[in-house]
Design a protein around this motif. Structure first.
Motif, PDB file in Angstrom:
ATOM      1  N   ASP A 181       0.825  -1.210   0.000  1.00  0.00           N
ATOM      2  CA  ASP A 181       0.000   0.000   0.000  1.00  0.00           C
ATOM      3  C   ASP A 181       0.854   1.254   0.000  1.00  0.00           C
ATOM      4  OD1 ASP A 181      -2.311  -1.451  -0.057  1.00  0.00           O
ATOM      5  OD2 ASP A 181      -2.606  -1.438   2.113  1.00  0.00           O
ATOM      6  N   ASN A 182       1.941   1.252   0.768  1.00  0.00           N
ATOM      7  CA  ASN A 182       2.817   2.418   0.780  1.00  0.00           C
ATOM      8  C   ASN A 182       3.513   2.618  -0.558  1.00  0.00           C
ATOM      9  OD1 ASN A 182       2.239   3.122   3.425  1.00  0.00           O
ATOM     10  ND2 ASN A 182       3.880   1.859   4.259  1.00  0.00           N
ATOM     11  N   ILE A 183       3.884   1.528  -1.206  1.00  0.00           N
ATOM     12  CA  ILE A 183       4.560   1.648  -2.501  1.00  0.00           C
ATOM     13  C   ILE A 183       3.624   2.214  -3.561  1.00  0.00           C
ATOM     14  CG2 ILE A 183       5.693   0.345  -4.346  1.00  0.00           C
ATOM     15  CD1 ILE A 183       6.679  -1.588  -2.205  1.00  0.00           C
ATOM     16  N   LEU A 184       2.366   1.798  -3.517  1.00  0.00           N
ATOM     17  CA  LEU A 184       1.419   2.225  -4.552  1.00  0.00           C
ATOM     18  C   LEU A 184       0.795   3.577  -4.263  1.00  0.00           C
ATOM     19  CD1 LEU A 184      -0.438  -1.144  -5.237  1.00  0.00           C
ATOM     20  CD2 LEU A 184       1.438  -0.138  -6.525  1.00  0.00           C
ATOM     21  N   THR A 185       0.777   4.018  -3.002  1.00  0.00           N
ATOM     22  CA  THR A 185       0.015   5.236  -2.672  1.00  0.00           C
ATOM     23  C   THR A 185       0.911   6.271  -1.990  1.00  0.00           C
ATOM     24  OG1 THR A 185      -0.728   4.165  -0.630  1.00  0.00           O
ATOM     25  CG2 THR A 185      -2.166   3.997  -2.546  1.00  0.00           C
ATOM     26  N   VAL A 186       0.815   6.353  -0.675  1.00  0.00           N
ATOM     27  CA  VAL A 186       1.393   7.479   0.052  1.00  0.00           C
ATOM     28  C   VAL A 186       2.879   7.328   0.342  1.00  0.00           C
ATOM     29  CG1 VAL A 186      -0.806   8.046   1.109  1.00  0.00           C
ATOM     30  CG2 VAL A 186       0.696   6.432   2.259  1.00  0.00           C
ATOM     31  N   GLY A 187       3.457   6.141   0.174  1.00  0.00           N
ATOM     32  CA  GLY A 187       4.849   5.934   0.548  1.00  0.00           C
ATOM     33  C   GLY A 187       5.839   6.002  -0.588  1.00  0.00           C
ATOM     34  N   ARG A 188       5.439   6.507  -1.744  1.00  0.00           N
ATOM     35  CA  ARG A 188       6.335   6.532  -2.904  1.00  0.00           C
ATOM     36  C   ARG A 188       7.554   7.433  -2.667  1.00  0.00           C
ATOM     37  NH1 ARG A 188       3.829   5.087  -7.882  1.00  0.00           N
ATOM     38  NH2 ARG A 188       5.065   6.676  -8.938  1.00  0.00           N
ATOM     39  N   GLU A 189       7.341   8.594  -2.083  1.00  0.00           N
ATOM     40  CA  GLU A 189       8.463   9.498  -1.837  1.00  0.00           C
ATOM     41  C   GLU A 189       9.448   8.903  -0.833  1.00  0.00           C
ATOM     42  OE1 GLU A 189      10.965  12.694  -2.053  1.00  0.00           O
ATOM     43  OE2 GLU A 189       9.315  12.091  -3.376  1.00  0.00           O
ATOM     44  N   GLN A 190       8.933   8.233   0.180  1.00  0.00           N
ATOM     45  CA  GLN A 190       9.815   7.604   1.156  1.00  0.00           C
ATOM     46  C   GLN A 190      10.613   6.478   0.517  1.00  0.00           C
ATOM     47  OE1 GLN A 190      10.250   8.749   4.278  1.00  0.00           O
ATOM     48  NE2 GLN A 190      11.909   7.272   4.491  1.00  0.00           N
ATOM     49  N   VAL A 191       9.985   5.706  -0.357  1.00  0.00           N
ATOM     50  CA  VAL A 191      10.708   4.649  -1.073  1.00  0.00           C
ATOM     51  C   VAL A 191      11.812   5.248  -1.930  1.00  0.00           C
ATOM     52  CG1 VAL A 191      10.461   2.866  -2.841  1.00  0.00           C
ATOM     53  CG2 VAL A 191       8.765   3.054  -1.033  1.00  0.00           C
ATOM     54  N   ARG A 192      11.530   6.354  -2.597  1.00  0.00           N
ATOM     55  CA  ARG A 192      12.542   7.004  -3.443  1.00  0.00           C
ATOM     56  C   ARG A 192      13.738   7.460  -2.615  1.00  0.00           C
ATOM     57  NH1 ARG A 192      14.350  11.869  -5.312  1.00  0.00           N
ATOM     58  NH2 ARG A 192      13.246  12.936  -3.650  1.00  0.00           N
ATOM     59  N   GLN A 193      13.486   8.104  -1.487  1.00  0.00           N
ATOM     60  CA  GLN A 193      14.584   8.581  -0.649  1.00  0.00           C
ATOM     61  C   GLN A 193      15.379   7.430  -0.052  1.00  0.00           C
ATOM     62  OE1 GLN A 193      12.908  11.254   2.243  1.00  0.00           O
ATOM     63  NE2 GLN A 193      12.249  12.758   0.715  1.00  0.00           N
ATOM     64  N   ASP A 194      14.694   6.390   0.411  1.00  0.00           N
ATOM     65  CA  ASP A 194      15.409   5.238   0.973  1.00  0.00           C
ATOM     66  C   ASP A 194      16.264   4.544  -0.085  1.00  0.00           C
ATOM     67  OD1 ASP A 194      14.187   5.842   3.341  1.00  0.00           O
ATOM     68  OD2 ASP A 194      12.653   4.276   3.197  1.00  0.00           O
ATOM     69  N   THR A 195      15.749   4.446  -1.303  1.00  0.00           N
ATOM     70  CA  THR A 195      16.525   3.830  -2.380  1.00  0.00           C
ATOM     71  C   THR A 195      17.769   4.644  -2.688  1.00  0.00           C
ATOM     72  OG1 THR A 195      14.486   2.932  -3.315  1.00  0.00           O
ATOM     73  CG2 THR A 195      16.406   2.991  -4.748  1.00  0.00           C
ATOM     74  N   TRP A 196      17.632   5.955  -2.692  1.00  0.00           N
ATOM     75  CA  TRP A 196      18.789   6.830  -2.954  1.00  0.00           C
ATOM     76  C   TRP A 196      19.866   6.626  -1.889  1.00  0.00           C
ATOM     77  CZ3 TRP A 196      17.991  12.620  -4.618  1.00  0.00           C
ATOM     78  CH2 TRP A 196      19.230  13.141  -5.028  1.00  0.00           C
ATOM     79  N   GLU A 197      19.451   6.635  -0.614  1.00  0.00           N
ATOM     80  CA  GLU A 197      20.422   6.443   0.458  1.00  0.00           C
ATOM     81  C   GLU A 197      21.084   5.065   0.382  1.00  0.00           C
ATOM     82  OE1 GLU A 197      18.344   7.116   4.049  1.00  0.00           O
ATOM     83  OE2 GLU A 197      17.984   9.275   3.691  1.00  0.00           O
ATOM     84  N   GLU A 198      20.296   4.044   0.101  1.00  0.00           N
ATOM     85  CA  GLU A 198      20.857   2.696   0.005  1.00  0.00           C
ATOM     86  C   GLU A 198      21.819   2.586  -1.169  1.00  0.00           C
ATOM     87  OE1 GLU A 198      21.418  -1.194   1.298  1.00  0.00           O
ATOM     88  OE2 GLU A 198      20.332   0.466   2.253  1.00  0.00           O
ATOM     89  N   LEU A 199      21.494   3.225  -2.298  1.00  0.00           N
ATOM     90  CA  LEU A 199      22.378   3.199  -3.467  1.00  0.00           C
ATOM     91  C   LEU A 199      23.703   3.888  -3.176  1.00  0.00           C
ATOM     92  CD1 LEU A 199      22.838   2.608  -6.482  1.00  0.00           C
ATOM     93  CD2 LEU A 199      21.691   4.762  -6.991  1.00  0.00           C
ATOM     94  N   ASP A 200      23.660   5.034  -2.510  1.00  0.00           N
ATOM     95  CA  ASP A 200      24.913   5.717  -2.160  1.00  0.00           C
ATOM     96  C   ASP A 200      25.779   4.847  -1.258  1.00  0.00           C
ATOM     97  OD1 ASP A 200      24.330   7.963  -3.641  1.00  0.00           O
ATOM     98  OD2 ASP A 200      23.386   9.037  -1.980  1.00  0.00           O
ATOM     99  N   GLY A 201      25.149   4.123  -0.345  1.00  0.00           N
ATOM    100  CA  GLY A 201      25.922   3.248   0.521  1.00  0.00           C
ATOM    101  C   GLY A 201      26.544   2.073  -0.214  1.00  0.00           C
ATOM    102  N   ILE A 202      25.887   1.588  -1.259  1.00  0.00           N
ATOM    103  CA  ILE A 202      26.417   0.437  -2.010  1.00  0.00           C
ATOM    104  C   ILE A 202      27.598   0.830  -2.880  1.00  0.00           C
ATOM    105  CG2 ILE A 202      25.853  -1.240  -3.816  1.00  0.00           C
ATOM    106  CD1 ILE A 202      23.057  -1.400  -2.678  1.00  0.00           C
ATOM    107  N   ILE A 203      27.498   1.964  -3.587  1.00  0.00           N
ATOM    108  CA  ILE A 203      28.544   2.329  -4.553  1.00  0.00           C
ATOM    109  C   ILE A 203      29.719   3.057  -3.898  1.00  0.00           C
ATOM    110  CG2 ILE A 203      26.854   2.471  -6.395  1.00  0.00           C
ATOM    111  CD1 ILE A 203      26.977   5.494  -6.201  1.00  0.00           C
ATOM    112  N   ALA A 204      29.583   3.463  -2.638  1.00  0.00           N
ATOM    113  CA  ALA A 204      30.673   4.202  -2.000  1.00  0.00           C
ATOM    114  C   ALA A 204      31.981   3.402  -1.955  1.00  0.00           C
ATOM    115  CB  ALA A 204      30.258   4.639  -0.592  1.00  0.00           C
ATOM    116  N   PRO A 205      31.993   2.105  -1.591  1.00  0.00           N
ATOM    117  CA  PRO A 205      33.276   1.379  -1.549  1.00  0.00           C
ATOM    118  C   PRO A 205      33.922   1.204  -2.921  1.00  0.00           C
ATOM    119  CG  PRO A 205      31.585   0.249  -0.259  1.00  0.00           C
ATOM    120  CD  PRO A 205      30.893   1.278  -1.056  1.00  0.00           C
TER     121      PRO A 205
END
Length: 368
Positions: free
Chosen positions: A170-194
């Motif tokens: 429900d969060n992915i399809l409705t009200v949580g899209r922006e939070q998913v986008r921000q969390d994905t960005w933070e997780e991606l930065d953590g993966i490519i940093a090393p």
């Protein structure tokens, strides 16, 4: 007909007349004829070598000319090893020694990641996300990772699946899209940093999120119901914002009116106190007259607010005085007795009540 076919008596390419000798001409003889044409002699060999060398140097120099655009930086390799990074403009490199690889550092590159993913509540959802990045260090971008674009794409897919796996559908399809986008960005930065690939993520865009086609109608109904709920909430909020100022205004007006009424009552009470203070010396001088005058003034105020007066005579009869009609100029005969009484008493009461009260009061004061 070809030059070497039987019966061809023409010239062959090698200058053999008659077609008997099929071999090429002697190179020494060719150079000798060429030198004789230019009046050379024995010095032609040295001049020819010099010319050939000069031409080779010119070609070699021109082959090393390169250009770096304004938005690019050139990474120079010398004998296969990193040498330097050059800026925009024309440059000359030694051929077979240096190689220059231009890298655009201003262009915003884009990569997509999508697929069916499992959510936290064990539902399947199709998600598509785009990452936008810019190259900051050309050397690291070319040599720290074998394929930086492929590495970034795989890192984005890994980060997206991790975030989706920790989020409800429900969060992915409705009200949580922006939070998913921000969390994905933070997780991606953590993966490519090393990996230190020399790139910087500019933005992560949430492109699409939808349920599988088999259950899409049911989810569409759920989304429509949620949108209706949000619309009702917004309408209620707008109504409350409209009614609340009106209620506040009415409350403020009532408070002002109450305060004005309080002040008026206080002032009237203070006026009454001042009036009684002024009457006190007169009452002490003539108590009976002052008391009667106060009584008459009070009765005058009472009767001035009504159009009906009841008069009781000594015989026990009650009479009704229609003052409203008397004021309008109608006949005094409209005075009606409440009970049967002698006509002489009625005339006495009418003559008595028809006299103004103020005149009677003033007469009594004069007599006193």
């Amino acid at each position: 007909m070809a030059w070497n076919e039987p019966g061809n008596q023409g010239k062959d390419p090698w200058g053999n007349r008659g077609g008997k000798d099929q071999g090429p001409p002697d190179l020494d003889e060719v150079f000798r004829k060429f030198s004789n044409r230019f009046g050379g002699g024995g010095n032609f060999s040295g001049i020819g070598v010099v010319l050939v060398l000069v031409g080779a140097l010119i070609v070699y120099g021109l082959s090393g000319l390169y250009k770096i655009e304004e938005a690019e930086r050139g990474v120079v390799l010398r004998f296969g090893q990193f040498h330097s990074v050059v800026g925009p403009g024309l440059g000359l490199r030694p051929t077979f020694v240096d190689k220059v690889y231009p890298v655009n550092i201003q262009r915003v590159n884009r990569l997509n990641a999508s697929g069916l993913m499992l959510t936290k509540d064990e539902n399947v959802v199709t998600v598509q996300m785009e990452v936008q990045y810019r190259i900051e260090d050309p050397r690291k971008y070319l040599f720290n990772v074998t394929d930086p674009d492929q590495t970034l794409s795989e890192a984005l897919d890994s980060a997206l699946r991790y975030v989706v796996g920790h989020t409800t559908m429900d969060n992915i399809l409705t009200v949580g899209r922006e939070q998913v986008r921000q969390d994905t960005w933070e997780e991606l930065d953590g993966i490519i940093a090393p990996y230190d690939m020399g790139i910087r993520v500019v933005d992560v865009a949430f492109k699409e999120a939808r349920p599988p086609e088999e259950v899409k109608p049911a989810f569409d109904d759920a989304i429509a119901a949620r949108e209706d709920e949000e619309r009702y909430v917004q309408e209620a909020t707008a109504y409350s914002r409209q009614v609340e100022p009106q209620a506040r205004g009415q409350a403020e007006r009532m408070l002002k009116e109450a305060d004005a009424y309080r002040q008026r009552m206080v002032l009237e009470a203070e006026g009454e106190v001042a009036r009684f203070n002024q009457l006190l010396p007169q009452y002490e001088a003539a108590p009976v007259v002052t008391r009667e005058r106060l009584y008459l003034e009070t009765m005058e105020q009472v009767y001035s607010n009504t159009s009906k007066v009841m008069v009781e005579n000594d015989g026990g009869s009650m009479f009704y005085l229609p003052l409203d009609k008397i004021i309008q100029g109608q006949s005094p005969a409209s005075v009606q007795p409440m009970q049967n009484a002698p006509s002489s008493q009625n005339r006495a009461i009418r003559s008595t009540t028809s006299e103004p009260i103020n005149n009677r009061v003033s007469g009594r004061q004069g007599r006193n």
